[in-house]
Design an enzyme around this catalytic site. Structure first.
Site, PDB file in Angstrom:
ATOM      1  N   ASP A  42       0.823  -1.387   0.355  1.00  0.00           N
ATOM      2  CA  ASP A  42       0.261  -0.016   0.101  1.00  0.00           C
ATOM      3  C   ASP A  42       0.729   1.258  -0.116  1.00  0.00           C
ATOM      4  O   ASP A  42       2.633   1.192  -0.548  1.00  0.00           O
ATOM      5  CB  ASP A  42      -0.840   0.298   1.118  1.00  0.00           C
TER       6      ASP A  42
ATOM      7  N   HIS B 253       2.155   2.081  -3.526  1.00  0.00           N
ATOM      8  CA  HIS B 253       1.473   3.206  -3.875  1.00  0.00           C
ATOM      9  C   HIS B 253       1.758   4.696  -3.567  1.00  0.00           C
ATOM     10  O   HIS B 253       1.565   5.279  -3.777  1.00  0.00           O
ATOM     11  CB  HIS B 253       0.437   3.255  -3.322  1.00  0.00           C
TER      12      HIS B 253
END
Length: 770
Positions: free
Chosen positions: A219, A242
């Site tokens: 993430d 991310h």
């Protein structure tokens, strides 16, 4: 009955064992830890922490190397005796591999290793925190029951460095409701497909530095959500993951804010995003005042992305409200994009993005060298400067006129002379300039605001610590504020500071310039909102500070504030505001020591100089005060608080047309003391109360009598002369329960007259009948 010698020895040993040693190292092995990776060592960790928290001088909690410690969820709770605690992890801390075997607190596995209310915490070491999370991830994306690995909550002045984190069930490092955090040289590693395994997550946290970290997760490498402010990130390697994300913000219609963010020297490799701002439709609040510079992308899908339509559900609905995105800069962004659309700026139709600035970016589509494209929608006041590839159609070319204002950064030893144009967004230029100054290795970096220019400035924050301990902040121009309070861009809608310096040692603020707060429209709001009005120049938690030469005028609230500072010198400063401007104290000291104020001229609507709780060793000389409320000690003791002020020396002061001369004011019901003060060489010209002690201070319409009072003692008034506008020139109104020690007036070498009642009698003043 005498004890045998052996019995005395045993009692003595017991005494030593029960008293934690100062500066001692508390090894978990001494408290029963096994360290074989199979036996639960949680109880040993908690026993060791209990002694660490009781120790009074820089104790160390040690998890030794070459061992593997299995622990279940633990909470290391403060508040502890020592102001600095070292938590050193050289071994490996691991969690149970089976989620069902976790012994969660109240059956809720929100966190694994938690610290709460621990100020001055230093977490470090060569060890690893291993969450053993593979079976947690197989449970899917439900995040509410998966624990974050390391959580630090409601703690200030915290450091985290050198540790490794791997394979944690949820987020790896979380800080929430903290202030003053430094994270450096940590590594975080989790598989690319591990769900919601953010590397570093910040919420409601301020004044954070993150540097020299390597993060690869499933993430966000770093995520900043509501209440994050004044965050500086440098030398970050991110991937997979991310990217660095601001948000998400505004989910479920919430009002959320993130601001004053600086990212520099970040490298993204194989990430879904580079630098991203993501907000939900229907939300409120703002994401603003952000700079992303020296960004390098290697096959990131979106190196630059702003998304005001963020939604991770299968079905999403259009909503009119949106989180405002404003004052965002991208400078020197280069590399490759995995998608053809390398830049995506998707802003709301109803709340468009404003003040977007892009300078010198060069992004190409994958490794083939093809031209990338950009998507840009709904931007107001968007500009680009220099070479920008791909072309971003919704931005205008920023052709600044030659007469534009500028600020200059001069770094004395390395020859760097950098000038930044500030025609449209001065806050951005000031933040960039400060970054250069604060990171400079020069012995005397200079931040210069040149003369003959006026700089319209919204609230700015100059945060340390910096590399140099001799920073010059030279103001020769005029810094002015917005005249309309509604136009101020405040932090979380609270405008309590305008120009703020924090955690700086060796700061020299000087120059021939003016700081003009344009406070007239603020004052019309009245006294009720005083705590919401901004102080002009505030220095907090700093040492060895000088302020000289500047002029201040018409600021909304206090003009100059020093809070929690040591070794301060203020000289040749002028302060000017109307006599009816509310709460416009000239110089205000709180929790500050070893302060010298001299050769200043102050005209305000409140105290020329005010000195409140925990201030001591203050020298004030050669001051002109008036109009205003004089030099005030206090107020002290409001709401029954215990407060102290002591060792104050005031000499050679002229009061002209002021409400008070030298005043000590305390509330009934308070505790503490005001003591050891000398007021000498005071001249009063039509002051209402040249000398005043008031242990019944209360500006409210109704005040209740209370027994407790702040003790006032050892106060001397020497060589006082001049005129009083009231018959009662000297007012010593002391508490019946805690009277002024030796309450008769001390009076020596006074040349003056008095009229009316004198309480107590002051025999060396000539009494003049009306």
């Amino acid at each position: 009955m005498a004890f045998p010698r052996s019995t005395c020895l045993l009692l003595l040993l017991a005494s030593f064992l029960l008293t934690p040693l100062e500066g001692h190292t508390f090894n978990v092995m001494d408290y029963g830890a096994i360290g074989n990776g199979r036996t639960d060592d949680s109880e040993a960790f908690m026993k060791a922490w209990s002694d660490v928290c009781k120790a009074s001088a820089s104790p160390t909690f040690l998890v030794p190397g070459d061992r593997r410690f299995l622990i279940n969820p633990v909470v290391f709770e403060g508040r502890c005796r020592s102001k600095k605690i070292k938590f050193k992890v050289d071994g490996t801390i691991t969690a149970p591999s089976e989620p069902s075997k976790w012994k969660c607190i109240n059956k809720q596995c929100h966190s694994w290793i938690s610290f709460k209310h621990v100020d001055g915490l230093v977490i470090s070491g060569s060890g690893t925190i291993d969450g053993n999370a593979e079976k947690w991830w197989k449970q899917g994306r439900v995040t509410g029951v998966r624990p974050n690995a390391l959580v630090v909550a409601r703690s200030n002045n915290v450091q985290l460095h050198d540790l490794s984190f791997k394979d944690n069930p949820h987020m790896h490092v979380v800080f929430h409701h903290c202030d003053g955090v430094k994270i450096s040289h940590i590594s975080i590693d989790a598989p690319e497909d591990s769900p919601n395994t953010d590397g570093i997550h910040l919420k409601e946290t301020a004044s954070v530095t993150i540097e020299h970290c390597t993060i690869g997760t499933g993430d966000d490498c770093i995520s900043l959500v509501d209440g994050s402010t004044h965050i500086d990130m440098r030398h970050i390697k991110c991937g997979p993951g991310h990217g660095i994300s601001i948000g998400s913000l505004g989910k479920f219609g919430l009002s959320e804010t993130v601001e004053y963010i600086h990212v520099k020297d970040a490298q993204f490799t194989g990430t879904t995003n580079g630098v991203r701002i993501k907000t939900w439709q229907g939300g409120r609040g703002h994401a603003r005042n952000m700079i992303f510079e020296k960004i390098r992308s290697s096959d990131s899908e979106y190196p630059i992305i702003i998304d005001q339509f963020y939604c991770d559900h299968t079905e999403c609905h259009d909503k009119p409200n949106a989180v405002e995105i404003r004052n965002i800069s991208y400078i020197d962004v280069k590399g490759t994009s995995k998608k053809e659309t390398a830049v995506k700026i998707a802003c709301s139709d109803t709340v468009p993005c404003r003040d977007i600035f892009i300078q010198n970016i060069n992004l190409i589509y994958d490794q083939s060298g093809k031209q990338a494209s950009a998507y840009c929608k709904n931007v107001i006041n968007g500009y680009y400067h220099g070479v920008v590839r791909p072309n971003i159609s919704c931005l205008q070319n920023d052709k600044l006129p030659s007469s534009s204002s500028s600020i200059t950064v001069l770094l004395m030893n390395n020859g760097l002379f950098r000038t930044m144009m500030v025609e449209r967004q001065p806050e951005r230029a000031f933040m960039l300039a400060w970054t250069d100054v604060c990171n400079s290795s020069a012995s005397t970096p200079i931040f210069h605001i040149p003369g003959n220019k006026t700089f319209l400035l919204n609230p700015v924050f100059f945060q340390g610590p910096c590399r140099s301990t001799n920073i010059q902040f030279q103001i020769d121009g005029i810094i002015t504020a917005e005249s309309e309070p509604s136009n101020w861009k405040c932090t979380r809608n609270r405008c309590d500071k305008w120009i703020h310096f924090k955690r700086l040692d060796g700061l020299f603020i000087n120059g021939s310039g003016i700081i003009d707060g344009k406070g007239k429209n603020w004052w019309s709001s009245g006294y009720i909102k005083a705590d919401l009005r901004p102080s002009a120049l505030e220095v907090t938690s700093s040492n060895k500070v000088q302020l000289t030469g500047l002029s201040f005028r018409n600021n909304p609230h206090m003009h100059v504030v020093f809070d929690s500072c040591d070794m301060v010198h203020i000289s040749n400063v002028s302060i000017d505001a109307p006599g009816d401007s509310p709460n416009t104290d000239g110089i205000h000291l709180k929790e500050s020591t070893h302060v010298n104020i001299e050769f200043c001229s102050i005209r305000t609507g409140d105290d020329c100089i005010s000195i409140v709780d925990k201030s001591s060793n203050i020298t004030i000389q050669n001051i002109k005060c008036g109009p205003g409320h004089g030099i005030s000690i206090g107020s002290m003791g409001q709401y029954g608080a215990y407060e102290t002020v002591e060792n104050i020396y005031v000499s050679d002061v002229q009061f002209k047309g002021s409400l008070s001369g030298v005043r000590i004011k305390t509330w009934q019901g308070g505790k503490g003391h005001a003591r050891k003060m000398v007021f000498k060489g005071i001249t009063s010209l039509n002051t209402q109360y040249p000398i005043q002690i008031d242990q019944f201070y209360c500006p409210h319409a109704k005040c209740d009598e209370q027994a407790d009072a702040v003790e006032i003692s050892d106060i001397s008034y020497i060589d006082i002369k001049g005129t009083s506008m009231r018959k009662t020139a000297v007012k010593l109104a002391c508490s019946e329960s805690v009277p002024w020690t030796n309450a008769s007036a001390y009076c020596k070498n006074v040349n003056g007259t008095s009229q009316g009642i004198m309480e107590p009698s002051v025999p060396c003043l000539y009494y003049q009948t009306s």
